[in-house]
Motif scaffolding. Structure first.
Motif, PDB file in Angstrom:
ATOM      1  N   VAL A 101      10.979  10.520   1.840  1.00 48.29           N
ATOM      2  CA  VAL A 101      10.855  11.974   1.743  1.00 48.29           C
ATOM      3  C   VAL A 101      11.136  12.401   0.303  1.00 48.29           C
ATOM      4  N   ILE A 102      10.235  13.204  -0.262  1.00 48.04           N
ATOM      5  CA  ILE A 102      10.386  13.664  -1.640  1.00 48.04           C
ATOM      6  C   ILE A 102      11.588  14.602  -1.752  1.00 48.04           C
ATOM      7  N   LYS A 103      12.389  14.376  -2.802  1.00 49.09           N
ATOM      8  CA  LYS A 103      13.574  15.197  -3.036  1.00 49.09           C
ATOM      9  C   LYS A 103      13.473  16.056  -4.291  1.00 49.09           C
ATOM     10  N   GLY A 104      12.676  15.620  -5.266  1.00 49.92           N
ATOM     11  CA  GLY A 104      12.588  16.412  -6.485  1.00 49.92           C
ATOM     12  C   GLY A 104      11.718  15.749  -7.534  1.00 49.92           C
ATOM     13  N   THR A 105      11.462  16.491  -8.620  1.00 46.02           N
ATOM     14  CA  THR A 105      10.589  16.037  -9.702  1.00 46.02           C
ATOM     15  C   THR A 105      11.221  16.385 -11.047  1.00 46.02           C
ATOM     16  N   GLU A 106      11.033  15.496 -12.026  1.00 42.56           N
ATOM     17  CA  GLU A 106      11.510  15.760 -13.382  1.00 42.56           C
ATOM     18  C   GLU A 106      10.428  15.373 -14.386  1.00 42.56           C
ATOM     19  N   ILE A 107      10.407  16.066 -15.514  1.00 44.77           N
ATOM     20  CA  ILE A 107       9.566  15.694 -16.647  1.00 44.77           C
ATOM     21  C   ILE A 107      10.512  15.143 -17.712  1.00 44.77           C
TER      22      ILE A 107
ATOM     23  N   ARG B 241       0.838  -1.203   0.000  1.00 43.71           N
ATOM     24  CA  ARG B 241       0.000   0.000   0.000  1.00 43.71           C
ATOM     25  C   ARG B 241       0.872   1.251   0.000  1.00 43.71           C
ATOM     26  N   ILE B 242       0.346   2.310  -0.644  1.00 44.23           N
ATOM     27  CA  ILE B 242       1.044   3.591  -0.692  1.00 44.23           C
ATOM     28  C   ILE B 242       0.103   4.688  -0.199  1.00 44.23           C
ATOM     29  N   VAL B 243       0.637   5.552   0.651  1.00 45.83           N
ATOM     30  CA  VAL B 243      -0.126   6.690   1.172  1.00 45.83           C
ATOM     31  C   VAL B 243       0.713   7.951   0.966  1.00 45.83           C
ATOM     32  N   ILE B 244       0.110   8.949   0.279  1.00 47.68           N
ATOM     33  CA  ILE B 244       0.777  10.242   0.064  1.00 47.68           C
ATOM     34  C   ILE B 244      -0.170  11.322   0.574  1.00 47.68           C
ATOM     35  N   PRO B 245      -0.028  11.741   1.819  1.00 51.02           N
ATOM     36  CA  PRO B 245      -0.982  12.691   2.410  1.00 51.02           C
ATOM     37  C   PRO B 245      -1.119  13.999   1.634  1.00 51.02           C
ATOM     38  N   ALA B 246      -0.040  14.515   1.081  1.00 53.78           N
ATOM     39  CA  ALA B 246      -0.074  15.831   0.434  1.00 53.78           C
ATOM     40  C   ALA B 246      -1.008  15.876  -0.768  1.00 53.78           C
ATOM     41  N   ILE B 247      -1.239  14.731  -1.419  1.00 52.43           N
ATOM     42  CA  ILE B 247      -2.120  14.715  -2.599  1.00 52.43           C
ATOM     43  C   ILE B 247      -3.257  13.699  -2.438  1.00 52.43           C
ATOM     44  N   GLN B 248      -3.534  13.327  -1.200  1.00 54.86           N
ATOM     45  CA  GLN B 248      -4.660  12.451  -0.868  1.00 54.86           C
ATOM     46  C   GLN B 248      -4.636  11.119  -1.632  1.00 54.86           C
ATOM     47  N   VAL B 249      -3.484  10.507  -1.677  1.00 52.98           N
ATOM     48  CA  VAL B 249      -3.368   9.183  -2.298  1.00 52.98           C
ATOM     49  C   VAL B 249      -3.334   8.122  -1.207  1.00 52.98           C
ATOM     50  N   ASP B 250      -4.174   7.123  -1.356  1.00 50.81           N
ATOM     51  CA  ASP B 250      -4.183   5.955  -0.472  1.00 50.81           C
ATOM     52  C   ASP B 250      -4.640   4.788  -1.338  1.00 50.81           C
TER      53      ASP B 250
ATOM     54  N   ASP C  95       2.458  16.155  -9.810  1.00 51.47           N
ATOM     55  CA  ASP C  95       3.170  17.415 -10.045  1.00 51.47           C
ATOM     56  C   ASP C  95       2.973  18.423  -8.912  1.00 51.47           C
ATOM     57  N   MET C  96       2.103  18.106  -7.965  1.00 49.97           N
ATOM     58  CA  MET C  96       1.890  18.997  -6.824  1.00 49.97           C
ATOM     59  C   MET C  96       2.797  18.653  -5.638  1.00 49.97           C
ATOM     60  N   LEU C  97       3.521  17.550  -5.738  1.00 47.18           N
ATOM     61  CA  LEU C  97       4.402  17.167  -4.635  1.00 47.18           C
ATOM     62  C   LEU C  97       5.610  18.099  -4.566  1.00 47.18           C
ATOM     63  N   LEU C  98       6.011  18.405  -3.347  1.00 46.94           N
ATOM     64  CA  LEU C  98       7.130  19.309  -3.110  1.00 46.94           C
ATOM     65  C   LEU C  98       8.203  18.605  -2.289  1.00 46.94           C
ATOM     66  N   PRO C  99       9.444  19.047  -2.405  1.00 46.87           N
ATOM     67  CA  PRO C  99      10.498  18.483  -1.548  1.00 46.87           C
ATOM     68  C   PRO C  99      10.108  18.581  -0.077  1.00 46.87           C
ATOM     69  N   GLY C 100      10.265  17.489   0.623  1.00 46.94           N
ATOM     70  CA  GLY C 100       9.885  17.441   2.029  1.00 46.94           C
ATOM     71  C   GLY C 100       8.578  16.713   2.267  1.00 46.94           C
TER      72      GLY C 100
ATOM     73  N   ARG D  59       6.592  11.774 -19.298  1.00 50.70           N
ATOM     74  CA  ARG D  59       6.446  11.131 -17.993  1.00 50.70           C
ATOM     75  C   ARG D  59       6.849  12.134 -16.915  1.00 50.70           C
ATOM     76  N   ILE D  60       6.110  12.112 -15.834  1.00 50.95           N
ATOM     77  CA  ILE D  60       6.521  12.847 -14.647  1.00 50.95           C
ATOM     78  C   ILE D  60       7.152  11.834 -13.696  1.00 50.95           C
ATOM     79  N   VAL D  61       8.317  12.180 -13.180  1.00 52.47           N
ATOM     80  CA  VAL D  61       9.067  11.278 -12.306  1.00 52.47           C
ATOM     81  C   VAL D  61       9.387  12.015 -11.009  1.00 52.47           C
ATOM     82  N   VAL D  62       8.973  11.428  -9.901  1.00 55.29           N
ATOM     83  CA  VAL D  62       9.205  12.022  -8.583  1.00 55.29           C
ATOM     84  C   VAL D  62      10.177  11.127  -7.820  1.00 55.29           C
ATOM     85  N   PHE D  63      11.196  11.742  -7.241  1.00 57.56           N
ATOM     86  CA  PHE D  63      12.246  10.992  -6.547  1.00 57.56           C
ATOM     87  C   PHE D  63      12.153  11.209  -5.040  1.00 57.56           C
ATOM     88  N   GLY D  64      12.384  10.134  -4.292  1.00 60.64           N
ATOM     89  CA  GLY D  64      12.387  10.229  -2.840  1.00 60.64           C
ATOM     90  C   GLY D  64      13.469   9.365  -2.224  1.00 60.64           C
ATOM     91  N   GLU D  65      13.757   9.635  -0.966  1.00 61.27           N
ATOM     92  CA  GLU D  65      14.739   8.852  -0.215  1.00 61.27           C
ATOM     93  C   GLU D  65      14.130   8.413   1.107  1.00 61.27           C
TER      94      GLU D  65
END
Length: 250
Positions: free
Chosen positions: A203-209, A126-135, A183-188, A240-246
């Motif tokens: 923790v989100i670190k960045g986004t690339e298209i 399961r994946i939960v992303i509170p900032a964009i209401q994903v569950d 695309d609404m996700l921000l670092p942190g 493609r939108i690609v979001v990176f996290g650590e």
């Protein structure tokens, strides 16, 4: 100066034959001794190797930990997952085969279906992303059918919390639009990935298209990493939108 034949040594004499036989016997005896010593040394070396292996296994079991595996994909992807024709297309939405380079399409068509791993306690569920209401649920595989059912983990990528790149994909404008707002996700911002018994926060670190063929974003990493992928932009789907996290440090 005539040679006295009578003084020439007789090689066929019994005494000479005995000497030759004695030398041969000694040589064979030395060879046998050398072979026996070699076998003893080899046996000792194998015994030592076995003891080392047994010791390492006992240490792992007693510590109740498991070595980190580095999954390796069976074949490198040619395009990033999630590609599809926009739902506004007159023919309706479907996989976008045109993203695959034309000269490689026969190769892709000839490939066998990817084998889905059997369920295990380490798999993401399961994946939960509170900032964009994903569950949403996570399934193994990121093909057309898998992404109908939720977020798909690319086969061969890292399990949650492990060293390596955990690659997850979902659609942005079909099948629930799970990743519509990546695309609404921000670092942190944080992403929580659950397994059957644990939770891991990234923790989100960045986004690339990127272009659909930029498969290097799925390459393995040496640290616990997360990569989220979806088509972009909304209802156009040619990138493609690609979001990176650590992994969040405890």
């Amino acid at each position: 100066s005539d040679i006295d034949v009578s003084q020439t040594e007789d090689w066929s004499s019994p005494r000479r034959k005995f000497q030759i036989g004695s030398i041969t016997s000694r040589a064979l005896w030395l060879l046998e001794i050398t072979a026996v010593v070699g076998l003893i040394y080899l046996g000792y070396d194998l015994w030592q190797a076995r003891e080392v292996i047994n010791k390492e296994v006992k240490e792992v079991i007693s510590a109740d930990v498991y070595p980190t595996l580095s999954p390796t994909p069976i074949i490198k992807a040619l395009v990033l997952p999630g590609g599809h024709v926009p739902p506004t297309d007159p023919g309706g939405t479907r996989p976008n085969d045109s993203e695959i380079p034309e000269n490689l399409r026969p190769l892709v068509q000839a490939l066998p279906a990817v084998i889905i791993p059997t369920p295990s306690a380490r798999q993401a569920t399961r994946i939960v992303i509170p900032a964009i209401q994903v569950d949403a649920p996570i399934v193994q595989g990121d093909g057309w059918e898998q992404l109908r059912r939720g977020v798909g983990q690319h086969i061969g990528t890292a399990s949650p919390g492990q060293n390596g790149n955990l690659v997850l994909s979902a659609h942005n404008d079909i099948f629930g639009e799970i990743f519509k707002n990546l695309d609404m996700l921000l670092p942190g911002d944080t992403v929580t990935i659950s397994t059957m018994g644990e939770q891991f926060t990234y923790v989100i670190k960045g986004t690339e298209i990127v272009e659909p063929t930029e498969v290097s974003v799925m390459d393995p990493t040496t640290t616990p990493s997360l990569t989220l992928i979806s088509c972009y932009p909304y209802l156009i789907d040619n990138k493609r939108i690609v979001v990176f996290g650590e992994l969040q440090k405890s």
